[in-house]
Scaffold this active site. Structure first.
Site, PDB file in Angstrom:
ATOM      1  N   HIS A   5     -10.689  34.718  11.260  1.00  9.55           N
ATOM      2  CA  HIS A   5      -9.296  35.079  11.476  1.00  9.55           C
ATOM      3  C   HIS A   5      -9.207  36.094  12.613  1.00  9.55           C
ATOM      4  CE1 HIS A   5      -5.559  37.310  10.898  1.00  9.55           C
ATOM      5  NE2 HIS A   5      -5.090  36.266  10.226  1.00  9.55           N
ATOM      6  N   GLY A   6      -9.978  37.156  12.525  1.00 10.68           N
ATOM      7  CA  GLY A   6     -10.066  38.132  13.594  1.00 10.68           C
ATOM      8  C   GLY A   6      -9.181  39.349  13.433  1.00 10.68           C
ATOM      9  N   ASP A   7      -8.189  39.304  12.536  1.00 15.41           N
ATOM     10  CA  ASP A   7      -7.308  40.458  12.347  1.00 15.41           C
ATOM     11  C   ASP A   7      -6.800  40.489  10.902  1.00 15.41           C
ATOM     12  OD1 ASP A   7      -5.926  42.756  13.026  1.00 15.41           O
ATOM     13  OD2 ASP A   7      -4.197  41.687  13.829  1.00 15.41           O
ATOM     14  N   ILE A   8      -7.718  40.460   9.969  1.00 18.26           N
ATOM     15  CA  ILE A   8      -7.352  40.491   8.553  1.00 18.26           C
ATOM     16  C   ILE A   8      -6.923  41.898   8.158  1.00 18.26           C
ATOM     17  CG2 ILE A   8      -8.330  40.439   6.221  1.00 18.26           C
ATOM     18  CD1 ILE A   8      -7.678  37.677   7.166  1.00 18.26           C
ATOM     19  N   ASN A  56      -0.861  41.054   7.374  1.00 16.14           N
ATOM     20  CA  ASN A  56      -1.029  39.692   7.873  1.00 16.14           C
ATOM     21  C   ASN A  56      -1.262  38.697   6.741  1.00 16.14           C
ATOM     22  OD1 ASN A  56      -0.538  39.882  10.591  1.00 16.14           O
ATOM     23  ND2 ASN A  56      -2.688  40.179  11.176  1.00 16.14           N
TER      24      ASN A  56
END
Length: 268
Positions: free
Chosen positions: A161-164, A168
């Site tokens: 995901h990269g931005d948990i 979000n």
């Protein structure tokens, strides 16, 4: 009337505006109605947002919001009727929220065929940490050294995901929590669990005993080795602190404090 930037997609996908437009550094968003259904139109203004749209479509609603339509520069998402996971955590259910995050991330990390060709390697994501390590040294140097070692020998690589974080992950009803706003990365799965430790707020993240307790929760829930999780937290917090340190001083300070907690736990 909505901004004309949305007009071609409103026409193409037969959408009706349903609220005020929202601007972020990398995208423009507009609440809309699609075939009587609440939806969100998101236009990508940055490469990472375009990559994220491709990943959202690839997930197919498994752990992520349903994608109703998609092209290279825009994605139409189902709009959640409920709130973010941040609301739950800030209302006193912080431990439960972290367990939900682990469940959502596990769904996102399930093996699937034919991942998007646009995925960015995690090593490139860390490029901005190196100059901070050279100039600031201290915790940044420790984070960069740790990141180099982890990136050189990754485990369990997957689509990330990269931005948990708590805001979000949205409530789609009846306990169906799903993620939005991925960045389209590929790398070791442990990366996706590190960012939650500085969220949902500084007060919660730095409450006495919270860090150690949540390291134990995440390690158990996600099947991660505790020390490796701590190393990824240190690396990711150093990276996060190297981005936009001036715009949000409180968040920057919290990030550095979490990095220091991880480094101190590793030293012990």
């Amino acid at each position: 009337m909505p901004d004309t930037v949305f007009q071609s997609w409103l026409s193409r996908w037969d959408l009706a505006p349903d609220g005020a437009a929202i601007a972020t550094p990398g995208s423009r968003l507009l609440p809309v109605r699609w075939r009587g259904r609440a939806a969100m139109l998101k236009l990508a203004l940055a490469a990472e947002e375009r990559h994220g749209g491709a990943v959202m479509a690839w997930w197919g609603g498994d752990g992520a919001a349903d994608v109703l339509a998609h092209d290279e520069n825009a994605v139409l998402l189902a709009r959640a009727p409920g709130d973010t996971l941040g609301t739950l955590a800030l209302a006193g259910a912080d431990d439960a929220a972290t367990r939900i995050i682990c469940q959502v991330v596990a769904r996102l990390h399930r093996p699937r065929p034919a991942p998007p060709a646009t995925l960015l390697p995690l090593a490139g994501w860390f490029a901005e940490l190196e100059p901070m390590a050279r100039t600031e040294r201290g915790i940044f140097a420790a984070a960069w050294q740790t990141a180099q070692a982890l990136l050189a020998a990754p485990l369990d690589e997957t689509v990330l995901h990269g931005d948990i974080h708590h805001f979000n992950i949205l409530d789609f009803g009846d306990g169906d929590w799903r993620a939005i706003d991925p960045k389209g990365l590929r790398g070791e799965r442990t990366y996706d669990y590190a960012n939650l430790f500085r969220n949902p707020s500084r007060a919660v993240a730095l409450a006495p005993g919270r860090f150690q307790r949540h390291v134990a929760i995440v390690a158990a829930q996600a099947g991660l080795e505790r020390r490796r999780l701590l190393r990824w937290i240190l690396a990711v917090m150093g990276l996060q602190a190297s981005w936009r340190p001036i715009q949000d001083a409180e968040r920057h300070l919290a990030t550095l404090e979490i990095a220091t907690l991880a480094r101190d736990c590793l030293a012990r």
